[in-house]
Every structure is written in C-alpha cells, then in structure tokens.
Scaffold this active site. Structure first.
Site, mmCIF file in Angstrom:
data_model
loop_
_atom_site.group_PDB
_atom_site.id
_atom_site.type_symbol
_atom_site.label_atom_id
_atom_site.label_comp_id
_atom_site.label_asym_id
_atom_site.label_seq_id
_atom_site.Cartn_x
_atom_site.Cartn_y
_atom_site.Cartn_z
ATOM 1 N N ASN A 9 22.386 -16.306 126.938
ATOM 2 C CA ASN A 9 21.695 -15.180 127.571
ATOM 3 C C ASN A 9 21.167 -14.277 126.461
ATOM 4 O OD1 ASN A 9 20.794 -13.032 129.021
ATOM 5 N ND2 ASN A 9 22.789 -12.420 129.832
ATOM 6 N N TRP A 10 19.892 -14.427 126.177
ATOM 7 C CA TRP A 10 19.297 -13.648 125.081
ATOM 8 C C TRP A 10 19.109 -12.179 125.447
ATOM 9 C CZ3 TRP A 10 14.710 -17.137 122.969
ATOM 10 C CH2 TRP A 10 15.253 -18.273 122.353
ATOM 11 N N LYS A 11 19.240 -11.857 126.715
ATOM 12 C CA LYS A 11 19.022 -10.478 127.184
ATOM 13 C C LYS A 11 17.651 -9.991 126.703
ATOM 14 C CE LYS A 11 23.995 -9.920 127.407
ATOM 15 N NZ LYS A 11 25.168 -9.078 127.314
ATOM 16 N N HIS A 98 24.056 -10.109 136.906
ATOM 17 C CA HIS A 98 24.679 -9.750 135.625
ATOM 18 C C HIS A 98 25.126 -8.288 135.698
ATOM 19 C CE1 HIS A 98 25.318 -8.936 131.415
ATOM 20 N NE2 HIS A 98 25.380 -10.252 131.236
ATOM 21 N N GLU A 100 24.992 -5.989 133.658
ATOM 22 C CA GLU A 100 24.021 -5.005 133.139
ATOM 23 C C GLU A 100 23.013 -4.643 134.230
ATOM 24 O OE1 GLU A 100 23.034 -7.280 129.681
ATOM 25 O OE2 GLU A 100 24.992 -6.801 128.832
ATOM 26 N N GLU A 170 32.481 -12.630 134.143
ATOM 27 C CA GLU A 170 32.254 -11.821 132.951
ATOM 28 C C GLU A 170 32.930 -10.462 133.125
ATOM 29 O OE1 GLU A 170 28.497 -13.148 130.605
ATOM 30 O OE2 GLU A 170 27.917 -11.678 132.104
ATOM 31 N N GLY A 176 29.913 -7.592 125.026
ATOM 32 C CA GLY A 176 29.337 -6.885 123.885
ATOM 33 C C GLY A 176 30.312 -5.981 123.161
ATOM 34 N N SER A 216 32.018 -11.545 124.923
ATOM 35 C CA SER A 216 32.439 -11.684 123.520
ATOM 36 C C SER A 216 32.923 -13.091 123.170
ATOM 37 C CB SER A 216 33.487 -10.631 123.155
ATOM 38 O OG SER A 216 32.932 -9.334 123.279
ATOM 39 N N GLY A 237 26.259 -14.008 125.120
ATOM 40 C CA GLY A 237 25.234 -13.009 124.843
ATOM 41 C C GLY A 237 24.920 -12.937 123.361
ATOM 42 N N GLY A 238 25.518 -11.971 122.674
ATOM 43 C CA GLY A 238 25.196 -11.684 121.274
ATOM 44 C C GLY A 238 25.158 -12.900 120.365
HETATM 45 P P1 13P Z 1 28.352 -10.947 124.832
HETATM 46 O O1 13P Z 1 28.568 -12.406 124.519
HETATM 47 O O2 13P Z 1 27.399 -10.268 123.869
HETATM 48 O O3 13P Z 1 29.639 -10.217 124.998
HETATM 49 O O4 13P Z 1 27.596 -10.889 126.240
HETATM 50 C C1 13P Z 1 28.117 -11.623 127.293
HETATM 51 C C2 13P Z 1 27.126 -11.599 128.367
HETATM 52 O O5 13P Z 1 26.853 -10.563 128.955
HETATM 53 C C3 13P Z 1 26.448 -12.850 128.693
HETATM 54 O O6 13P Z 1 25.733 -12.762 129.877
#
Ligand code: 13P
Length: 256
Positions: A9-11, A98, A100, A170, A176, A216, A237-238
């Site tokens: 997930n590149w966001k 998600h 977010e 999640e 994050g 994470s 994510g990250g």
């Molecule tokens: P991180 O891996 O940056 O914690 O993000 C997880 C995430 O929200 C994937 O959708």
C-alpha cells in the site's frame, strides 16, 4: 490451501519516476523468485494504476489494487473514480475501509458496505480493512470493535460473495508507528475474525478467506507474523516503498 498475499500500500507516496523505478525493481526481483502460493499486490495512487497494470501484466504472481473507489456506480460525482473504471483498466483488488480513510474521510461502515457492493459488482476483490484504535484495545473492546466493523461492512453479503473477499486486520496503533502487534496478538485476532465468519457463515468459508496483517510490518518481523496459523500475509505501508525490503517480506511469505 488459502492463498497468501503480500500487498504494497503505497498510500499517497511516489512521483511518477519514483513509482516507475520502484515497481520495476520489485518486478525484476519477484521474477527471480520461485513463488507458489503467494500473490504480490501493488497498490499505487490512482494516477499510476494504468502504468503499473502494464508493467506487471506479464508476471502471473503480481496484481494491482486501487486504494479507494466511489460508492456510486457512475454519474455526476466530480473527482470520483468508479469501480467500473478500475476494473476496465485491469485492476484486480480494491482496498476498502483503510483506517486512514475511516479517520480522515470519516468513512463509516455503512459507506464501506456500499463500496464493497460496487466493487464486487464490477469484479474487483475487496481487501476489507478492520482494526481497533489504541484506546479501544486498552479498554479491551478490540474484539467487539472488529466484530462490528465486519458485521456492518461485510456480513450482508451472501455466501458466494463473502468467500471471494480478503480481510486485512490492521490495528490502528501499529500503523506507521514502528510498534507491531506481537505474533500472539495478531494470531488471536485473526483466529477471532475467522471464528466470527465461521459463526455467521460456516467453517469452510472461514477457512477459505485470506486474512492479512498490517501495521509496521517489516523485513525483520514478517517471518514471525506470517508463521502464525491464521495470518495469510501482509498489508505493508512504509516498507513497501523500499523495493529490497518489500521483496524480503514477500520471501518471508513464500517460506512460511
Ligand atoms: P505501515 O506498514 O507503514 O505501518 O502501514 C500499514 C498500513 O496502513 C498498510 O495499509
């Protein structure tokens, strides 16, 4: 056997050049691996979807997901993108709910239910996200919070539809933050999610649905998480922005 998925997930990250470089590096490294039961999914922002579908189309182990879509089928919704549009360019999965988007766009379970429906009606596979906030875990309401997210967003679906879905657990406090759920915490929630599906539908369906962990997840902890009986891969994510580390996570899924 349940399919394992590792989803990047590149966001809201990457310029055009960065996106092309990153996906090219992932594709060339994945090509060198022996993959059986793992699907790698790249989820860039809308603007790169078509290019990434093109760049990954020759690799049967790599698919593409969108990070969102409109709850409407089509029409006068300026700025929105429909599930039909996504499907028509070769997108396979759709991340729905998600945390977010639940937080910043105030997406409710009832809105997510509509998104799940439009996605399925246009042959997109929803990756439905659920997970509790820190205060909910501290108050020991995490199970009921997750159960409610599943109930209100997903459990209207008939059996044939629910079995097509992917679920991602999640925990919001792990996203994050560098604080990963322990393997035991992940396993107990994944097992709980499976038991809730089993109760609502049946054990066969519960055993068919892939449940991913996100929050994470990195090259160092993926292996322990993916070794858990009910963890079927990750939503990353990250670390998905770093090709070499992301591919290490994929390797952990392959070897577990
Ligand atoms: P991180 O891996 O940056 O914690 O993000 C997880 C995430 O929200 C994937 O959708």
């Amino acid at each position: 056997m349940r399919k394992k998925l590792v989803v990047a997930n590149w966001k809201m990250n990457n310029t055009q050049d960065e996106a092309t470089r990153l996906v090219s590096s992932i594709v060339s490294q994945i090509n060198g691996l022996t993959i059986n039961n793992v699907e790698v999914v790249i989820s860039p922002s809308y603007v790169y979807l078509k290019e990434i579908v093109e760049l990954t189309k020759n690799d049967e182990h790599i698919s593409v997901a969108a990070q969102n879509c409109s709850e409407h089928l089509k029409g006068a919704y300026t700025g929105e993108v429909s599930s039909q549009m996504l499907s028509s360019i070769g997108v396979k999965y759709l991340i729905v709910g998600h945390s977010e988007r639940r937080t910043y766009q105030k997406e409710s379970n009832s809105l997510l239910k509509q998104k799940v429906d439009v996605a399925l009606s246009n042959n997109l596979i929803p990756i439905y996200c659920c997970g509790e906030r820190l205060e909910e875990r501290n108050a020991e309401t995490h199970y009921s919070v997750v159960e409610n997210q599943l109930n209100e967003g997903l459990f209207h679906l008939p059996m044939d539809a629910i079995s097509k879905l992917v679920i991602a657990y999640e925990p919001v406090w792990a996203i994050g933050t560098g604080v990963t759920a322990t393997a035991a915490q992940a396993q107990e929630m994944h097992q709980f999610i499976r038991s809730v599906i089993s109760k609502k539908y049946n054990p066969t369906i519960a055993n068919t649905i892939s449940i991913l962990y996100g929050g994470s997840c990195n090259a160092a902890n993926a292996s322990e998480l993916f070794a858990c009986k009910d963890v079927d891969g990750g939503l990353v994510g990250g670390v998905s922005l770093i090709a070499n580390d992301f591919v290490k996570i994929v390797e952990s899924a392959i070897s577990n």
